[in-house]
Design an enzyme around this catalytic site. Structure first.
Site, mmCIF file in Angstrom:
data_model
loop_
_atom_site.group_PDB
_atom_site.id
_atom_site.type_symbol
_atom_site.label_atom_id
_atom_site.label_comp_id
_atom_site.label_asym_id
_atom_site.label_seq_id
_atom_site.Cartn_x
_atom_site.Cartn_y
_atom_site.Cartn_z
ATOM 1 N N HIS A 25 49.254 49.394 47.765
ATOM 2 C CA HIS A 25 50.599 50.247 47.482
ATOM 3 C C HIS A 25 51.852 49.502 47.867
ATOM 4 C CE1 HIS A 25 47.834 53.821 47.290
ATOM 5 N NE2 HIS A 25 48.012 53.417 46.008
ATOM 6 N N LYS A 49 43.406 66.823 41.245
ATOM 7 C CA LYS A 49 42.758 65.967 42.470
ATOM 8 C C LYS A 49 42.801 67.175 43.798
ATOM 9 C CE LYS A 49 43.110 61.190 41.261
ATOM 10 N NZ LYS A 49 43.992 59.953 41.925
ATOM 11 N N ARG A 98 44.967 47.184 39.077
ATOM 12 C CA ARG A 98 43.783 46.425 40.018
ATOM 13 C C ARG A 98 42.713 45.503 39.178
ATOM 14 N NH1 ARG A 98 42.569 51.086 43.633
ATOM 15 N NH2 ARG A 98 42.346 52.119 41.537
ATOM 16 N N SER A 136 42.049 54.060 47.958
ATOM 17 C CA SER A 136 42.540 55.132 48.847
ATOM 18 C C SER A 136 41.135 55.830 49.157
ATOM 19 C CB SER A 136 43.407 56.091 48.353
ATOM 20 O OG SER A 136 44.423 55.554 48.183
HETATM 21 O O1 PNS Z 1 47.527 57.466 42.227
HETATM 22 P P1 PNS Z 1 47.344 58.042 41.215
HETATM 23 O O2 PNS Z 1 46.363 59.623 41.397
HETATM 24 O O3 PNS Z 1 46.702 57.179 40.196
HETATM 25 O O4 PNS Z 1 48.587 58.685 40.393
HETATM 26 C C1 PNS Z 1 48.585 59.452 39.256
HETATM 27 C C2 PNS Z 1 49.907 60.274 38.878
HETATM 28 C C3 PNS Z 1 50.328 60.885 40.155
HETATM 29 C C4 PNS Z 1 51.116 58.956 38.743
HETATM 30 C C5 PNS Z 1 49.787 60.929 37.888
HETATM 31 O O5 PNS Z 1 48.622 61.790 37.867
HETATM 32 C C6 PNS Z 1 50.900 61.634 37.528
HETATM 33 O O6 PNS Z 1 51.994 61.285 37.050
HETATM 34 N N1 PNS Z 1 51.006 63.008 37.716
HETATM 35 C C7 PNS Z 1 52.089 63.914 37.529
HETATM 36 C C8 PNS Z 1 51.849 64.974 36.469
HETATM 37 C C9 PNS Z 1 52.065 64.321 35.178
HETATM 38 O O7 PNS Z 1 53.113 63.931 34.959
HETATM 39 N N2 PNS Z 1 51.071 64.104 34.291
HETATM 40 C C10 PNS Z 1 51.113 63.487 32.923
HETATM 41 C C11 PNS Z 1 51.060 62.101 32.950
HETATM 42 S S1 PNS Z 1 50.699 61.304 31.290
#
Ligand code: PNS
Length: 176
Positions: A25, A49, A98, A136
Site C-alpha cells: 500500500h 468484511k 497485484r 493484509s
Molecule cells: O482493500 P479492499 O478491501 O480491497 O478495498 C475495497 C474498498 C474499500 C475500496 C471497497 O470495498 C469500497 O469502495 N467500499 C466502499 C463501499 C462502496 O462504495 N462500495 C461499492 C463499490 S462499487
C-alpha cells in the site's frame, strides 16, 4: 477547464480496508504522490468484511506513519465511496493491481463506481514486483502463527498487530 476543476483533478483517492496497511500500500501511495498533488488515503468502514482493526485504529496507524508527509491526507469514510468523493470534489480513484486474480474484483468495482458516478475514473497502478505477493490477510496469518512480517509491513504495523492478536487471544481465554 476552470482552474477550480483543474485543482480537483490533481487529487486522487486511494480507498481500501487497510487491515492493516502493508508496504505494498505504501508503495502505491508514494508513487501516487509523484503523479497527484494529493493522495487521499481513505479507510473504508461499514463493509461486509470482518476487520481485525477498527476503522479508527486502521486510520490512526496510517496517520502516524504519514505524519508530516506532504501530499498525503488520511481519512475514513462510511457508505459509498462515490458519495464521499462527491462531497470532497474528488473524481479519481487510485488502486493497486497485484496479480491477475485481482483483476476481476477490481474490474467489477471500477464498473460499479462508474455506473454510480459517471464522472469518476479509476486508475490502476501495477504493484512493484517485490510487493506483489503481500496481502493484509497473509500478513495476519504469518503474525498470528508466530512468524515475522519484517519487510512486508512497517515495524509499527507489526507491533500493533501483535498487540491486537494478543488481546484477542486473552479475550478468548477469558470467555472459555
Ligand atoms: O482493500 P479492499 O478491501 O480491497 O478495498 C475495497 C474498498 C474499500 C475500496 C471497497 O470495498 C469500497 O469502495 N467500499 C466502499 C463501499 C462502496 O462504495 N462500495 C461499492 C463499490 S462499487
Amino acid at each position: 477547464m476552470s482552474e477550480k476543476e483543474n485543482r480537483k483533478m490533481k487529487s486522487a483517492i486511494y480507498p481500501g480496508s487497510f487491515d492493516p496497511l502493508t508496504y505494498g500500500h505504501i508503495n502505491i501511495i508514494n508513487r501516487g504522490r509523484k503523479i497527484f498533488d494529493r493522495v487521499v488515503v481513505a479507510v473504508a468502514g461499514n463493509m461486509s468484511k470482518n476487520t481485525t482493526f477498527t476503522i479508527d485504529e486502521r486510520a490512526d496507524i496510517i496517520k502516524e506513519l504519514f505524519r508530516g508527509v506532504k501530499g498525503v491526507e488520511v481519512v475514513s469514510f462510511r457508505g459509498l465511496l462515490v458519495n464521499y468523493m462527491s462531497r470532497r470534489g474528488i473524481r479519481t480513484i487510485l488502486r493497486g493491481l497485484r496479480t491477475f486474480s485481482d483483476f476481476e474484483y477490481e474490474f467489477q468495482m471500477a464498473m460499479g463506481n462508474k455506473k454510480l458516478a459517471q464522472e469518476v475514473e479509476t486508475l490502476f497502478m501495477i504493484t512493484e514486483g517485490e510487493y506483489s505477493y503481500i496481502s493484509s490477510s497473509i500478513i495476519k496469518e504469518i503474525v498470528a502463527l508466530g512468524g515475522s512480517a519484517r519487510g512486508m509491513v512497517p515495524p509499527l504495523v507489526e507491533k500493533k498487530l501483535r498487540e491486537k492478536l494478543r488481546a484477542e487471544r486473552a479475550a478468548v481465554k477469558r470467555g472459555r
